[in-house]
Design a protein around this motif. Structure first.
Motif, PDB file in Angstrom:
ATOM      1  N   VAL A 289       0.702  -1.237   0.086  1.00 58.66           N
ATOM      2  CA  VAL A 289       0.041  -0.209   0.145  1.00 58.66           C
ATOM      3  C   VAL A 289       0.864   1.159   0.104  1.00 58.66           C
ATOM      4  N   ALA A 290       2.008   1.057   0.703  1.00 63.15           N
ATOM      5  CA  ALA A 290       2.850   2.468   0.961  1.00 63.15           C
ATOM      6  C   ALA A 290       3.591   2.783  -0.322  1.00 63.15           C
ATOM      7  N   SER A 291       4.153   1.690  -1.005  1.00 59.02           N
ATOM      8  CA  SER A 291       4.626   1.783  -2.445  1.00 59.02           C
ATOM      9  C   SER A 291       3.769   2.229  -3.556  1.00 59.02           C
ATOM     10  N   LEU A 292       2.340   1.696  -3.380  1.00 59.40           N
ATOM     11  CA  LEU A 292       1.634   2.089  -4.302  1.00 59.40           C
ATOM     12  C   LEU A 292       1.232   3.729  -4.182  1.00 59.40           C
ATOM     13  N   LEU A 293       0.909   4.204  -3.060  1.00 54.87           N
ATOM     14  CA  LEU A 293       0.584   5.510  -2.720  1.00 54.87           C
ATOM     15  C   LEU A 293       1.687   6.818  -3.027  1.00 54.87           C
ATOM     16  N   ARG A 294       2.769   6.072  -2.583  1.00 54.53           N
ATOM     17  CA  ARG A 294       4.067   7.067  -2.804  1.00 54.53           C
ATOM     18  C   ARG A 294       4.151   7.791  -3.891  1.00 54.53           C
ATOM     19  N   HIS A 295       4.305   9.359  -4.022  1.00 57.24           N
ATOM     20  CA  HIS A 295       4.411  10.013  -5.262  1.00 57.24           C
ATOM     21  C   HIS A 295       3.241   9.816  -6.265  1.00 57.24           C
ATOM     22  N   PHE A 296       1.867   9.439  -5.732  1.00 55.50           N
ATOM     23  CA  PHE A 296       1.042   9.114  -6.939  1.00 55.50           C
ATOM     24  C   PHE A 296      -0.417   9.715  -6.153  1.00 55.50           C
ATOM     25  N   VAL A 329       2.063   5.144  10.783  1.00 50.46           N
ATOM     26  CA  VAL A 329       2.188   6.514  11.162  1.00 50.46           C
ATOM     27  C   VAL A 329       3.339   7.134  10.146  1.00 50.46           C
ATOM     28  N   THR A 330       4.182   6.148   9.747  1.00 51.70           N
ATOM     29  CA  THR A 330       5.268   6.678   8.923  1.00 51.70           C
ATOM     30  C   THR A 330       4.833   6.737   7.466  1.00 51.70           C
ATOM     31  N   MET A 331       3.871   5.961   6.922  1.00 48.42           N
ATOM     32  CA  MET A 331       3.051   6.139   5.708  1.00 48.42           C
ATOM     33  C   MET A 331       2.220   7.414   5.776  1.00 48.42           C
ATOM     34  N   LEU A 332       1.612   7.926   6.790  1.00 50.34           N
ATOM     35  CA  LEU A 332       0.885   8.842   6.801  1.00 50.34           C
ATOM     36  C   LEU A 332       1.803  10.245   6.840  1.00 50.34           C
ATOM     37  N   TYR A 333       2.832  10.094   7.431  1.00 52.98           N
ATOM     38  CA  TYR A 333       3.722  11.271   7.622  1.00 52.98           C
ATOM     39  C   TYR A 333       4.236  11.495   6.078  1.00 52.98           C
ATOM     40  N   ASP A 334       4.721  10.381   5.453  1.00 52.09           N
ATOM     41  CA  ASP A 334       5.240  10.561   3.946  1.00 52.09           C
ATOM     42  C   ASP A 334       4.245  11.205   2.950  1.00 52.09           C
ATOM     43  N   MET A 335       3.045  10.941   3.220  1.00 51.49           N
ATOM     44  CA  MET A 335       1.971  11.522   2.263  1.00 51.49           C
ATOM     45  C   MET A 335       1.856  13.157   2.790  1.00 51.49           C
ATOM     46  N   ILE A 336       1.974  13.449   4.002  1.00 59.49           N
ATOM     47  CA  ILE A 336       1.638  14.747   4.240  1.00 59.49           C
ATOM     48  C   ILE A 336       2.806  15.568   3.785  1.00 59.49           C
ATOM     49  N   SER A 337       4.142  14.998   4.164  1.00 59.23           N
ATOM     50  CA  SER A 337       5.417  15.621   3.799  1.00 59.23           C
ATOM     51  C   SER A 337       5.335  15.900   1.964  1.00 59.23           C
ATOM     52  N   GLU A 338       4.729  14.848   1.234  1.00 56.89           N
ATOM     53  CA  GLU A 338       4.943  15.123  -0.149  1.00 56.89           C
ATOM     54  C   GLU A 338       3.959  16.117  -0.667  1.00 56.89           C
ATOM     55  N   LYS A 339       2.858  16.361  -0.059  1.00 56.35           N
ATOM     56  CA  LYS A 339       2.007  17.359  -0.299  1.00 56.35           C
ATOM     57  C   LYS A 339       2.546  18.682  -0.291  1.00 56.35           C
ATOM     58  N   GLU A 340       3.367  18.866   1.001  1.00 56.94           N
ATOM     59  CA  GLU A 340       3.827  20.119   1.593  1.00 56.94           C
ATOM     60  C   GLU A 340       5.135  20.440   0.605  1.00 56.94           C
ATOM     61  N   LEU A 341       5.987  19.431   0.343  1.00 56.11           N
ATOM     62  CA  LEU A 341       7.038  19.929  -0.528  1.00 56.11           C
ATOM     63  C   LEU A 341       6.521  20.290  -2.134  1.00 56.11           C
ATOM     64  N   ILE A 342       5.604  19.707  -2.669  1.00 53.55           N
ATOM     65  CA  ILE A 342       4.859  20.142  -3.860  1.00 53.55           C
ATOM     66  C   ILE A 342       4.441  21.344  -3.768  1.00 53.55           C
ATOM     67  N   SER A 366      -7.260  15.771   0.214  1.00 55.13           N
ATOM     68  CA  SER A 366      -7.526  16.317   1.544  1.00 55.13           C
ATOM     69  C   SER A 366      -7.085  15.648   2.510  1.00 55.13           C
ATOM     70  N   LEU A 367      -5.836  15.271   2.962  1.00 59.74           N
ATOM     71  CA  LEU A 367      -5.372  14.284   3.569  1.00 59.74           C
ATOM     72  C   LEU A 367      -5.692  14.769   5.197  1.00 59.74           C
ATOM     73  N   GLN A 368      -5.030  15.945   5.286  1.00 61.74           N
ATOM     74  CA  GLN A 368      -5.371  16.258   6.664  1.00 61.74           C
ATOM     75  C   GLN A 368      -6.701  16.561   7.459  1.00 61.74           C
ATOM     76  N   GLY A 369      -7.502  17.085   6.555  1.00 63.82           N
ATOM     77  CA  GLY A 369      -8.763  16.946   6.777  1.00 63.82           C
ATOM     78  C   GLY A 369      -9.517  15.605   7.212  1.00 63.82           C
ATOM     79  N   HIS A 370      -8.948  14.573   6.446  1.00 64.11           N
ATOM     80  CA  HIS A 370      -9.695  13.151   6.795  1.00 64.11           C
ATOM     81  C   HIS A 370      -9.020  12.840   8.108  1.00 64.11           C
ATOM     82  N   LEU A 371      -7.501  13.270   8.168  1.00 64.72           N
ATOM     83  CA  LEU A 371      -6.919  12.639   9.578  1.00 64.72           C
ATOM     84  C   LEU A 371      -7.740  13.176  10.688  1.00 64.72           C
TER      85      LEU A 371
END
Length: 459
Positions: A289-296, A329-342, A366-371
């Motif tokens: 799941v983490a590999s499929l969501l990363r940068h996608f 938690v690591t997967m969620l952190y990576d998703m948040i960081s990706e959007k911030e960098l972009i 809208s990841l943070q709203g869902h969190l």
């Protein structure tokens, strides 16, 4: 006869020497009696018309002459002997004989090392050397006329088909990666294959799909459907290995990521996580799941719309050991960081249209709203209760990343405030102990810094 000698440097110069007030001149001339490649030196004196001829041979001389090999010492020349170019020849006026030794240029390089090498080397007669050189020239001329460059290369290397035939006779099979993967898929789908054989085939495929082209070729030949069928298997070992193959295939491979989402891989993975499974299976499925969501962002949007956060929250609550909690938690952190960098890079005006499209796609996530909606603001602080430093660090980083939407809940969470104070005191003591030992910029100091930053945000 005058006492003394007349010297001549055989090559292309003559030398005059003075002896007892008289001069004898040595003039090099080419004798008509010799071949075109021979040089005859005629030596004249003022007292007579004597002529002394010295024959010098080169590489093209075809006459059978006895060639004298000069040394450092003077040696007598016989009338029918020749000398190599560069030799020093003189006429001894006392004895009337010609003498030869190495020339000045030759003596410069005639060191002790050369003498030792010459003594140890096998000696060949001049006739043998001439015949060998002549044969080499003839062989080269024949090979240049009879063979073209293409024929010369072909004669050195054997065709691939011929090599395959020879290897087939030795029971050695030469296969490309595509042929190997197709053979593995045929064996996997065979009704004669056992579960153990299928497990081995999946591990071989996992090794091969780390290469981008192999992963894409596996999808083209229907391998993705085979992997998804393995995820739906009743054997948890096949589920684990199939998830491992899928996660490796989609890692940093956008083409395979798109095909996997279009094939329904994301829904299959979430269904597997939502059902009762062994820990080993859930770890591999989380990896996929983490590999499929990363940068996608497209897959992330589908993940949120299909209740992915709800599935993860239930898995987080059910995990008592903390292994799955840390991965989630690591997967969620990576998703948040990706959007911030972009979003930060989107402020650059020189970026191309493709980047603008990525910014547009991430804006739909809208990841943070869902969190906030799914209660993650109160779930992530529970990771700080772990005794593992790594788990605590990942929890603190996730809390900081979620702070824009979770600060109000952080301030009202007394357990979180007490946990931060306790952890700060604990890690400050560890930092002091390390400083006593002379260690600076330690890992524990980074954790203290993360706690300080979070406390400042909360105040």
């Amino acid at each position: 006869m005058f006492a003394g000698t007349v010297g001549v440097f055989v090559g292309f110069k003559a030398r005059e020497e003075t002896f007892k007030g008289q001069f004898c001149t040595c003039q090099p001339i080419v004798s008509e009696k010799q071949s075109e490649s021979a040089l005859t030196v005629v030596e004249n004196t003022e007292e007579g018309d004597e002529e002394e001829e010295v024959t010098v041979v080169d590489d093209n001389d075809e006459e059978d002459l006895e060639v004298v090999q000069p040394t450092e010492q003077w040696q007598t020349l016989k009338p029918d002997q020749a000398v190599p170019p560069g030799s020093h020849v003189r006429l001894n006026l006392q004895t009337g004989e010609r003498e030869v030794r190495l020339g000045e240029e030759q003596l410069k390089y005639w060191t002790q090392e050369h003498r030792e090498k010459e003594e140890t080397q096998s000696s060949f007669s001049p006739d043998e050397l001439k015949r060998a050189m002549k044969k080499i020239k003839e062989d080269l001329s024949l090979s240049g006329k009879d063979t073209s460059p293409q024929e010369s290369v072909t004669s050195k290397y054997r065709p691939l088909e011929e090599l395959k035939k020879d290897m087939a006779q030795l029971d050695i099979l030469v296969e490309t990666d595509v042929q190997i993967m197709r053979r593995l898929l045929d064996q996997f789908n065979s009704s004669n294959s056992t579960t153990e054989q299928r497990l081995g085939i999946l591990l071989e495929l996992e090794y091969m799909v780390h290469q981008v082209d192999n992963a894409q070729n596996l999808c083209s030949m229907g391998g993705l459907q085979v992997v998804l069928e393995g995820l739906n298997s009743s054997d948890f070992r096949l589920q684990e290995n199939s998830a491992f193959v899928l996660g490796s295939a989609v890692s940093s491979n956008p083409v395979v990521q798109v095909k996997a989402v279009e094939s329904g891989a994301l829904q299959t993975l979430l269904t597997t996580l939502a059902t009762v499974q062994p820990l080993s299976v859930k770890k591999k499925v989380l990896f996929a799941v983490a590999s499929l969501l990363r940068h996608f962002p497209y897959a992330q949007h589908h993940f949120l719309s299909h209740g992915g956060l709800q599935v993860l929250s239930e898995l987080f609550r059910a995990d008592g050991g903390g292994v799955l909690r840390t991965r989630i938690v690591t997967m969620l952190y990576d998703m948040i960081s990706e959007k911030e960098l972009i979003s930060q890079a989107g402020l650059d005006s020189v970026l191309d249209a493709s980047h603008e499209e990525r910014v547009r796609q991430y804006s739909k996530v809208s990841l943070q709203g869902h969190l906030l909606e799914k209660g993650w603001c109160s779930l992530v602080p529970q990771l700080l209760e772990s005794t593992e430093h790594d788990y605590r660090e990942k929890g603190l980083r996730a809390l900081l990343a979620m702070a824009p939407v979770c600060l109000d809940q952080y301030r009202s969470d007394s357990a979180l405030l007490d946990s931060l104070l306790s952890l700060k005191d604990q890690y400050q003591e560890m930092v002091q102990s390390e400083m006593i030992l002379g260690e600076e910029n330690s890992y524990f100091a980074e954790i203290v810094e993360l706690i300080d930053v979070l406390q400042v945000k909360m105040k």
